[in-house]
Design a protein around this motif. Structure first.
Motif, mmCIF file in Angstrom:
data_model
loop_
_atom_site.group_PDB
_atom_site.id
_atom_site.type_symbol
_atom_site.label_atom_id
_atom_site.label_comp_id
_atom_site.label_asym_id
_atom_site.label_seq_id
_atom_site.Cartn_x
_atom_site.Cartn_y
_atom_site.Cartn_z
ATOM 1 N N GLY A 115 60.580 21.118 34.316
ATOM 2 C CA GLY A 115 60.788 19.679 34.505
ATOM 3 C C GLY A 115 62.192 19.376 34.976
ATOM 4 N N TYR A 116 63.151 20.103 34.431
ATOM 5 C CA TYR A 116 64.550 19.947 34.842
ATOM 6 C C TYR A 116 64.697 20.259 36.327
ATOM 7 C CZ TYR A 116 69.294 21.765 35.615
ATOM 8 O OH TYR A 116 70.531 22.050 36.120
ATOM 9 N N ASP A 154 58.009 25.646 25.116
ATOM 10 C CA ASP A 154 58.563 24.295 25.295
ATOM 11 C C ASP A 154 59.785 24.335 26.206
ATOM 12 O OD1 ASP A 154 56.633 23.148 23.707
ATOM 13 O OD2 ASP A 154 57.914 22.963 21.932
ATOM 14 N N LEU A 155 60.650 25.320 25.989
ATOM 15 C CA LEU A 155 61.839 25.461 26.826
ATOM 16 C C LEU A 155 61.450 25.704 28.273
ATOM 17 C CD1 LEU A 155 64.925 25.673 27.125
ATOM 18 C CD2 LEU A 155 64.700 28.100 26.561
ATOM 19 N N LYS A 193 58.749 24.743 29.811
ATOM 20 C CA LYS A 193 58.276 23.471 30.377
ATOM 21 C C LYS A 193 59.451 22.548 30.685
ATOM 22 C CE LYS A 193 53.943 23.727 27.851
ATOM 23 N NZ LYS A 193 53.237 23.281 26.649
ATOM 24 N N ASP A 194 60.428 22.512 29.774
ATOM 25 C CA ASP A 194 61.611 21.677 29.997
ATOM 26 C C ASP A 194 62.404 22.147 31.209
ATOM 27 O OD1 ASP A 194 60.953 20.123 27.799
ATOM 28 O OD2 ASP A 194 62.380 21.123 26.452
#
Length: 137
Positions: free
Chosen positions: A36-37, A29-30, A32-33
């Motif tokens: 995205g960031y 999840d991190l 992917k974040d």
């Protein structure tokens, strides 16, 4: 090497596997974040505007876009360090647990100490690279 030293360790491999599974999900999840960031910040820098007048071709970067680009540059290493630290901790946990199961407490302790060390520059560079990619080394 099982014996007297075993009392200092109390590892339940199934518990380690369960926790590593949860950490792996959080790390995914991190990741992917973070991707995205990076995309969002690059998009913000591109569309931040400029103080120049009419132009032909691509718009020059304005002061806000330049500031966003500097921010990306300043934080990129920290983000990669965080990802490398997570990977190193997970890999070290697996190695220490494996050594424990095999009864080699000295190697388990060494794996634990190695996992606690900060990631090396090579480990940080490897973050986000495809397996087998040497990254200019």
């Amino acid at each position: 090497m099982q014996g007297d030293g075993m009392t200092g360790w109390d590892i339940r491999p199934s518990g380690v596997e369960s926790i590593l599974s949860l950490v792996g999900l959080a790390a995914d999840d991190l990741s992917k974040d973070v991707r995205g960031y990076g995309e969002s910040v690059q998009d913000a820098a591109l569309h931040a505007g400029t103080i120049s007048g009419p132009y032909c071709g691509e718009a020059p970067a304005g002061p806000v876009g330049a500031a966003v680009a500097n921010f990306i540059s300043d934080t990129q290493h920290r983000i990669r360090f965080m990802a490398a630290r997570t990977k190193k901790s997970m890999d070290g946990t697996v190695k220490a647990t494996t050594e424990y199961i095999e009864g080699d407490l000295a190697m388990a302790a060494q794996a634990q100490r190695d996992a606690a060390k900060a990631p090396t520059p090579a480990e940080i560079r490897a973050v986000g690279q495809k397996p087998g990619h040497r990254g200019g080394e």
